[in-house]
Write a protein that holds these residues in place. Structure first.
Motif: not given
Lengths: 389, 389, 389, 389
Positions: B18-32
């Motif tokens: 569950n922790r991995t799924l939650r960390d996975h769901a962080r808002q997407v940002v620009n890779h830079y």
């Protein structure tokens, strides 16, 4: 540890909706689980509607660049001549892939603030009747410009040339009609105007393109991460995968494609059209100039701005990010320094996002000593965004 | 629409926390975005500890197969001779990549229920002193077998041969020591014993391997999705990316690597060791036989089982999935039909997961008409899982 | 910091599905946002189907205990006589609320491993014709027993008595028919057999019950967190809220209610029936005894087990939790020590969950020195769980 | 089905961070799981720092209104006299709870656009030396005004009066010092300036307040959802719970409290101060007037605006929500129509959020026929938000 940004307004990946994040966070399953196979199939079905094609969709499990390289590796053989249209850095980049495949690139080029003239394409194809392929970038992310892909592909298609379009940035932000325009291969990415998560590369492939990969080449490319035929033989023919699928990225892709269709593809594009126009109006209201030579060739998802005399683009990017928490992009490669870029794509093609971005742009320009009437850009933009739909 | 499974017990990808799924769901940002660049750096730092290397980590943004093909494409040139150790389907597959790079594969092979004998490697290297590279699969996912990578790589390394290990399944489930064992290139995947999300391919690269890619080849491979050098020149040297990173997959990778280190790498591996042993004991208690010829070469993350006379492996896989909601894997390619596979990897290397899997296996075997004492497998497994840590 | 458990098998809250967690994580909005008001309305519509009522649903924003206290505070006045049926700790607890409201509790009681006999209710109502209300717990969480609410409420209803049922544990795990059985007030909770998130208290209210609250009382209770009438005047009549709604809990409630209906309410209950029976069979196979005096009155969502001679229930709970990561419940209040409890509710009413729970129970009993044939309980359970649906 | 909003800018609940949503989505566990008990303890520890108290924190599991009613029910007895300070609708509301507890409310009142004068409190306490309790709202959500709680509580505390502060909106947006100011009971909510999820009600309680509940009352309130003593006897003394905790809301509360402390409480408040001031400047720049009579008493988390002549506040709220996706609040009860409210609280106390809100406000005012220079409000706000920290 640096704080995460408040607002992503870079050239991509853009922000995604809360719904996309939640769909992305579905528990990971084996890619041959029947529920996953159905999800993958739904994703490709949605994408057919978005690419406007009745033909096949394959989804190499990597970034758009993988898709472009895979197209070249799958399609070209030594001796092939490829008409490569270059109106920006990404267009030029494709020559590398053409050359690696052993084919010969012919170039029609314009300055990077211009768009390709379809008549130049017609002339080039007449001059080089042995050209078998044409490649064009729909929307150039570095330049924020758009090429008239409809006319270009119609001309090439009528000439019997196989057409390849990089529509990573264009799909969803500008009209695109794969079948109607004679596009044989269209390469997209979820993370720009579709509002999705980066890491996949949906590609629409026409029967003519499959034919070229499978029959025209002496040795079709198979058993390679770069092989599109592997995807046809596995996914298209057998609902199988050539290798482990990026399961959670497919969850997100299926979700964003469904969201685009729920909004309605035309309305989704219209939102980009309006926000793009509003952003350029704001840029001008702030005494700045969009990079594209004319408004008609400006991209609706990314506004590339000419860095004015006396402004350090890097300092602006840094200032907006800290202390204001807004991430924009500087210029890319040759355009570094001379440009910076404002993103407004996918879910962020919206008045709220644009207003926040512009307000912080204005504030940061002022912080850096530029004479700016605070609110002028936002006001100019919002003047064009009434009756939002 | 098919229901999602209750339990993933396939050969991978496995379930994630569950922790991995939650960390996975962080808002997407620009890779830079600087916060993302720091996250990527943390991921590579964690991975150094997991690979047991002081050298470089690069992370091509695609599945493990991309990594293996990229290694071949980046490393081999026409004229190179590569000693390819084949104890299973994945080992054999690598020949395709060797050949595409124009190199010549030499093979040391054993039946697919066996492991490579290091002495055979020593002999082969003596016989072929011009061999420059050796490739071996640490743990074969189809066979559920493990090769003695420590001895093999030490022998090869002492002979001046560059060693390449596919440890997609092995890393995290069996001891692995890149530097101590003389492994020059180790290719992993997050989605097996690390307990992560599929779609990335972390690779540990030694200075000697970089040297071979950059100097020994007449034309180093650059500007390609298959180029490892691109990653060195961008990420290792400049904290930049050769192309858009799969942002959310990196969130998940950083998270699972951190979780492994929080548990402790040795303890994490020990859990796999115990669960693997328990699973095989259960299989035997049910009157079935593990596929590996001897217990010492059995993989701890996937148990490949010989399909007994009179059982339809496909029917078993289907029955466990429906109605019981448990996804296992059938046999892969040549091993289809004759084997099926039980996964117990990452977070699922745990008594609860194993017990649930085995209970449904027993139930399904009984449903299919096999004579099974319900509970026998679970009991045999749990007998070995006391004092869990 | 203690690790989070691998498996929740306590008396509740139970585990929730990944889908519930994702729906729960929708961005918080103002409770008067129209999209939220629609979600709340969908939740109440779903709940009507689950309670089997055509009447009203209100949802006080707190735990089930709030609901029970609110019912008493809203319904009873000094002088009222309430027949309170006591077959367990929760039934007895309700007397506190009856008394605080100034009403007089009359009791029909049985030992806590027994169920109420409807004929005792009939007799009591004849003896006390001035009784206006009857209260009964459908399923007692401490005892793991069930009362024959259907017969009890029919008898009371025919006698003109207003019936109140605490079905926090029963709803979803046993048949329940609010309207058909003459239940005037039914109080539930999302976090037990519905498989949801704790913190809300859905209540079904009949017109007769509203009438009693609004007209029979000299001073109807209004403007209180304990007032049900506030909810009628706001939500039922005006789609408004008496106070800020627990927005994200409502997201989760709407989701779990939808999931129950998608599975099908009867099938959802049937799963509990089968898993409950299988759990008791396992308990017996391990030489233990379920607490309920007879199998017919055992609850399907929680199995309360008599602690055998020589076992320390607290040590068992602790041992299962650490090192095995499985959380069960000890006994509650008077039943502490003499019982422990195994939960199998909501999504966990499934063979995989039960097998994992039982395997760790067996293992832990063995660790604590009990003579246990490992696998015996799991086997006995799985023998009853074939042809799962 | 109505689309979800793009931006929540209502009077609360406000938007929460992506991190909060992710922490909120942790798998549900039994509230007696040791990992949960530790999480609850961390939440109360964080809250001590936020309330600035060394005393106890209890967290009734319901909305703020529950907390206020519980305070009254737990603290007051017939015969008690309570000085109730009324500067807004929420202050007035508390009289209901005072009266239900059988106590007698004495009132110091001012018009709802004003704040209480501490000298009036001093005079009232002198006039009524038998007053035992004083209640005051720190920040009135309907009026967007703030009372000088520091001086008021110091005066009352010195007079031996037990002080009760509703700081649901104030905590986190204005300085608050429970112990230093002599606040005996402070009631908060996570969903306003702390940036959290609604459904809980953290309360700081001084030893003097506990004493009053336990000793001064003839019959202390116990075994009730309204009892604070239940929480002392369970949580404070035994790390137990009086009833099932709202597990996932506690996850979120612990997370937001940690986030506030990571930012730094003073900096968190300073952000609200700056954004509140900027919002009021924007309102004035648009020719509108904040509702509070003077700027010094304006709340920093909610700006209540006087509806100007000729504007329909309801139409404005509706217009901003559709088509622009921004949810603001209309006026509450008596202030409906004559006011509307802009929220900028928690994570939304940020220039990006404010700019987006104001741009849509301007646009919507223009749509409704008001004469507005688009950008004027945003510009006025951003002029005050340079050097953001």
């Amino acid at each position: 540890m640096t704080d995460w940004p408040y607002l992503s307004a870079a050239s991509g990946p853009g922000e995604v909706t809360n719904r996309t994040l939640r769909d992305h966070a579905r528990q990971v399953v084996n890619h041959y689980d029947p529920a996953f196979v159905e999800t993958f199939a739904r994703a490709t079905d949605h994408l057919k509607h978005i690419f406007r094609t009745a033909h096949d969709i394959v989804i190499p499990q990597g970034e758009v660049v993988l898709g472009m390289e895979a197209v070249a590796a799958s399609l070209f053989s030594p001796g092939d001549r490829v008409l490569n249209l270059v109106s920006g850095i990404f267009g030029k980049w494709f020559e590398t892939f053409i050359a690696r495949a052993g084919a010969e690139p012919l170039e029609v080029a314009v300055p990077y603030d211009q768009a390709i003239d379809p008549e130049d394409v017609r002339r080039a194809l007449r001059r080089h009747p042995d050209v078998g392929f044409l490649a064009v970038v729909h929307a150039e992310t570095p330049s924020g410009t758009v090429n008239p892909v409809d006319d270009i592909c119609r001309i090439a298609s009528e000439a019997g040339v196989i057409t390849i379009v990089d529509t990573a940035l264009g799909l969803g932000s500008h009209p695109f009609e794969a079948d109607a325009w004679g596009v044989d291969i269209a390469v997209a990415g979820p993370q720009k105007a579709l509002g999705g998560v980066p890491g996949l590369c949906p590609i629409a492939v026409s029967p003519r393109a499959w034919e070229a990969m499978a029959r025209r080449r002496p040795t079709p490319l198979r058993e390679s991460y770069l092989s599109l035929l592997d995807w046809r033989e596995s996914w298209v023919e057998k609902r199988a995968f050539p290798y482990t699928a990026s399961v959670s990225l497919v969850y997100a892709l299926e979700s964003v494609a469904a969201q685009v269709l729920e909004v309605g593809l035309e309305r989704h594009i219209a939102r980009h059209t309006r926000v793009g126009r509003a952003c350029r109006a704001a840029v001008r209201a702030l005494g700045l100039a969009p990079w594209p030579a004319r408004d008609e060739i400006a991209c609706n998802a990314v506004t590339t701005v000419r860095t004015p005399e006396g402004l350090d683009a890097g300092a602006l990017v840094a200032r907006m990010r800290r202390p204001y928490g807004v991430k924009i992009s500087g210029g890319y490669k040759e355009l570094a320094g001379v440009t910076f870029r404002l993103g407004h794509m996918g879910v962020s093609a919206h008045p709220t996002h644009l207003a926040a971005l512009l307000a912080v742009l204005e504030r940061s320009l002022a912080d850096l000593g530029r004479s700016v009437r605070l609110g002028a850009g936002v006001g100019a933009a919002m003047a064009l965004l009434g009756e939002w739909e």
